[in-house]
Design an enzyme around this catalytic site. Structure first.
Site, PDB file in Angstrom:
ATOM      1  N   ASP A   1     115.702  66.720  -1.746  1.00 44.14           N
ATOM      2  CA  ASP A   1     116.972  66.766  -1.026  1.00 44.14           C
ATOM      3  C   ASP A   1     118.006  66.065  -1.894  1.00 44.14           C
ATOM      4  O   ASP A   1     118.094  64.835  -1.920  1.00 44.14           O
ATOM      5  CB  ASP A   1     116.817  66.078   0.337  1.00 44.14           C
ATOM      6  CG  ASP A   1     118.131  66.022   1.102  1.00 44.14           C
ATOM      7  OD1 ASP A   1     119.177  66.363   0.509  1.00 44.14           O
ATOM      8  OD2 ASP A   1     118.110  65.627   2.278  1.00 44.14           O
TER       9      ASP A   1
ATOM     10  N   LYS B   1     127.553  67.985   0.218  1.00 48.10           N
ATOM     11  CA  LYS B   1     128.510  66.973  -0.257  1.00 48.10           C
ATOM     12  C   LYS B   1     129.270  67.423  -1.527  1.00 48.10           C
ATOM     13  O   LYS B   1     130.145  68.256  -1.411  1.00 48.10           O
ATOM     14  CB  LYS B   1     127.807  65.629  -0.385  1.00 48.10           C
ATOM     15  CG  LYS B   1     127.242  65.212   1.006  1.00 48.10           C
ATOM     16  CD  LYS B   1     126.793  63.785   1.123  1.00 48.10           C
ATOM     17  CE  LYS B   1     126.557  63.424   2.568  1.00 48.10           C
ATOM     18  NZ  LYS B   1     125.185  63.394   3.009  1.00 48.10           N
TER      19      LYS B   1
ATOM     20  N   TYR C   1     117.063  60.661   5.200  1.00 49.28           N
ATOM     21  CA  TYR C   1     117.807  61.525   6.121  1.00 49.28           C
ATOM     22  C   TYR C   1     117.956  62.900   5.496  1.00 49.28           C
ATOM     23  O   TYR C   1     118.315  63.019   4.324  1.00 49.28           O
ATOM     24  CB  TYR C   1     119.192  60.918   6.387  1.00 49.28           C
ATOM     25  CG  TYR C   1     120.044  61.721   7.348  1.00 49.28           C
ATOM     26  CD1 TYR C   1     119.702  61.813   8.695  1.00 49.28           C
ATOM     27  CD2 TYR C   1     121.190  62.378   6.911  1.00 49.28           C
ATOM     28  CE1 TYR C   1     120.488  62.544   9.580  1.00 49.28           C
ATOM     29  CE2 TYR C   1     121.990  63.105   7.798  1.00 49.28           C
ATOM     30  CZ  TYR C   1     121.626  63.185   9.129  1.00 49.28           C
ATOM     31  OH  TYR C   1     122.410  63.902  10.008  1.00 49.28           O
TER      32      TYR C   1
HETATM   33  C1  LIG Z   1     124.414  63.952   4.256  1.00 50.44           C
HETATM   34  C2  LIG Z   1     122.998  64.305   4.020  1.00 50.44           C
HETATM   35  C3  LIG Z   1     122.399  65.415   4.628  1.00 50.44           C
HETATM   36  C4  LIG Z   1     123.078  66.214   5.703  1.00 50.44           C
HETATM   37  O1  LIG Z   1     124.203  66.869   5.242  1.00 50.44           O
HETATM   38  P1  LIG Z   1     125.336  67.328   6.315  1.00 50.44           P
HETATM   39  O2  LIG Z   1     126.298  68.093   5.487  1.00 50.44           O
HETATM   40  O3  LIG Z   1     125.870  66.064   6.902  1.00 50.44           O
HETATM   41  O4  LIG Z   1     124.657  68.169   7.322  1.00 50.44           O
HETATM   42  C5  LIG Z   1     121.134  65.767   4.248  1.00 50.44           C
HETATM   43  N1  LIG Z   1     120.466  65.058   3.331  1.00 50.44           N
HETATM   44  C6  LIG Z   1     120.994  63.982   2.738  1.00 50.44           C
HETATM   45  C7  LIG Z   1     120.220  63.249   1.687  1.00 50.44           C
HETATM   46  C8  LIG Z   1     122.268  63.555   3.079  1.00 50.44           C
HETATM   47  O5  LIG Z   1     122.764  62.457   2.525  1.00 50.44           O
END
Ligand SMILES: *Cc1c(COP(=O)(O)O)cnc(C)c1O
Length: 428
Positions: free
Chosen positions: A239, A267, A144
């Site tokens: 990511d 995060k 994701y």
């Molecule tokens: C949570 C998450 C996102 C998206 O971040 P948001 O602040 O919710 O937009 C992108 N990549 C990873 C790996 C994530 O866990």
């Protein structure tokens, strides 16, 4: 436990907010039942609207790595708020957090702050495309990267190579530029490069996957991606929205010893306020506006409250050399405890863990990619989730999410969690 107040708050919310929530996983759709409305939290504990106290294993999906309402972060936000909350002008605070983040993270010269992980990943891909002059990206099934169009793509029928939209509203045109491969499958990625040798701008990957449960990369997999990117002139985007400042000071790059070209954050970097960021070398970042032509902007980007929270968080992480080891040990303690209870019960299960990320999958097959994660028995997971909740343990309300431990969890909290499983395991 009673959840009457949460139930009625959920009903009220559903009348005015789609599905009653502002982000879908909160609605408990994959586990059923009523989402818990939280009133406040401190350290390792959540206190909900009905007055229940819960041991928290999601830590706001990561940011609360040092426990909820962590005093230095709260104080920093309070102090900053008195000076004004937004200016649309630069502040010295932005340079301060940029310097610290770049000191902690390996291989990166410059960083740009945004407001979410989604924005960070979306901008990183635009930068990779703009700097390379190529249009396609490779992503992995089950990873994701936020909800921007290019990432809401699933494997199309028949071929692994063609993506198709996984959400209405995403165009076929967008889907054509996102190629999909199974996680941990280097041959599939090689095949994509054979097929599109001059078209791939970047590979984007969670270096440790956390959005299909926790799935660590197979030995040599990330190195293999690094080599392919070098060979074909593509960028490797890590990511690290989950793994950044969680697996080590320098995130997965540091822990796993693989160098990315662009890294995205979210995060933890915001300390619980809405912050994302992406970083890269001087050369790559020189393509970004206002220096270069690749456009990216944000009215509230670098917001002083958010930067104050993030800076206080990074300072706390940077000054505690034992932290990441200590958290990994706590996670190992949880792993061993859950393992012994599940083994005695004779259920099929897998536990995946790396650092302070861990997940339990009710399946007999090793969980190494989305397909094997989807093999898990979701009915058993639902019983597990609700059984643990009844015992006061708040786990991620989906079998496809990693747990995120926080440093406020004590060994006795962890032992209590294992005992809770022992109480409910017969009913699974
Ligand atoms: C949570 C998450 C996102 C998206 O971040 P948001 O602040 O919710 O937009 C992108 N990549 C990873 C790996 C994530 O866990």
């Amino acid at each position: 436990m009673q959840y009457q107040r949460s139930s009625s708050l959920f009903k009220e919310a559903q009348a005015v907010i789609p599905g009653g929530v502002n982000s879908p996983v909160r609605a408990f759709k994959s586990v059923g039942g009523t989402p818990i409305f939280v009133e406040r939290a401190k350290g390792a504990y959540l206190y909900d609207a009905d007055g229940n106290k819960l041991i928290d294993y999601i830590s706001s999906w990561g940011p609360m790595i040092l426990g909820h309402a962590f005093t230095p972060v709260i104080d920093a936000v309070k102090q900053r708020a008195d000076k004004g909350t937004s200016f649309g002008m630069p502040t010295a605070l932005e340079t301060e957090i940029a310097n610290l983040a770049l000191e902690m993270v390996p291989n990166m010269d410059k960083i740009r702050f945004v407001n979410s992980g989604t924005e960070a990943c979306m901008s990183a891909v635009r930068l990779a495309r703009g700097a390379s002059g190529k249009e396609k990206i490779i992503k992995f099934a089950g990873c994701y990267h936020g909800h921007s169009d290019a990432f809401l793509i699933q494997a199309g029928s028949g071929a692994i190579t063609f993506g198709s939209p996984s959400s209405p509203g995403v165009t076929k045109g967008t889907a054509q530029d996102t190629l999909l491969a199974p996680y941990n499958n280097i041959e599939a990625v090689e095949q994509l490069f054979q097929e599109y040798p001059d078209e791939i701008a970047a590979i984007i990957i969670e270096p440790v996957a956390g959005n299909m449960g926790c799935i660590p990369p197979a030995e040599g997999f990330l190195d293999g991606l690094r080599k392919l990117c070098d060979q074909f002139g593509s960028y490797l985007i890590f990511d690290e929205v989950m793994t950044g400042f969680r697996l080590a000071k320098g995130g997965a790059q540091e822990l796993l010893g693989v160098k990315a070209d662009i890294v995205t954050f979210g995060k933890v970097i915001g300390g619980g306020l809405p912050v994302g960021a992406f970083a890269a070398s001087e050369e790559i970042m020189s393509h970004l506006a206002p220096e270069g032509p690749v456009y990216q902007a944000g009215t509230l980007s670098g917001n002083p409250l958010a930067m104050a929270a993030g800076l206080a968080m990074l300072q706390a992480l940077n000054s505690d050399d034992a932290l990441f080891d200590r958290m990994a040990k706590k996670t190992e303690r949880l792993h061993k405890g859950l393992d012994s209870v599940l083994k005695d019960a004779g259920l099929p299960y897998q536990i995946n863990r790396l650092g302070s990320m861990i997940s339990v999958h009710f399946t007999e097959v090793a969980v190494t990619n989305f397909e094997s994660a989807a093999h898990g028995d979701n009915d058993r997971f639902k019983k597990y989730f609700h059984g643990m909740l009844e015992q006061g343990i708040y786990l991620p309300p989906s079998a496809f999410e990693s747990y995120f431990l926080n440093d406020a969890l004590s060994n006795s909290d962890i032992d209590q969690t294992v005992e809770a499983l022992a109480v409910i395991v017969k009913k699974l």
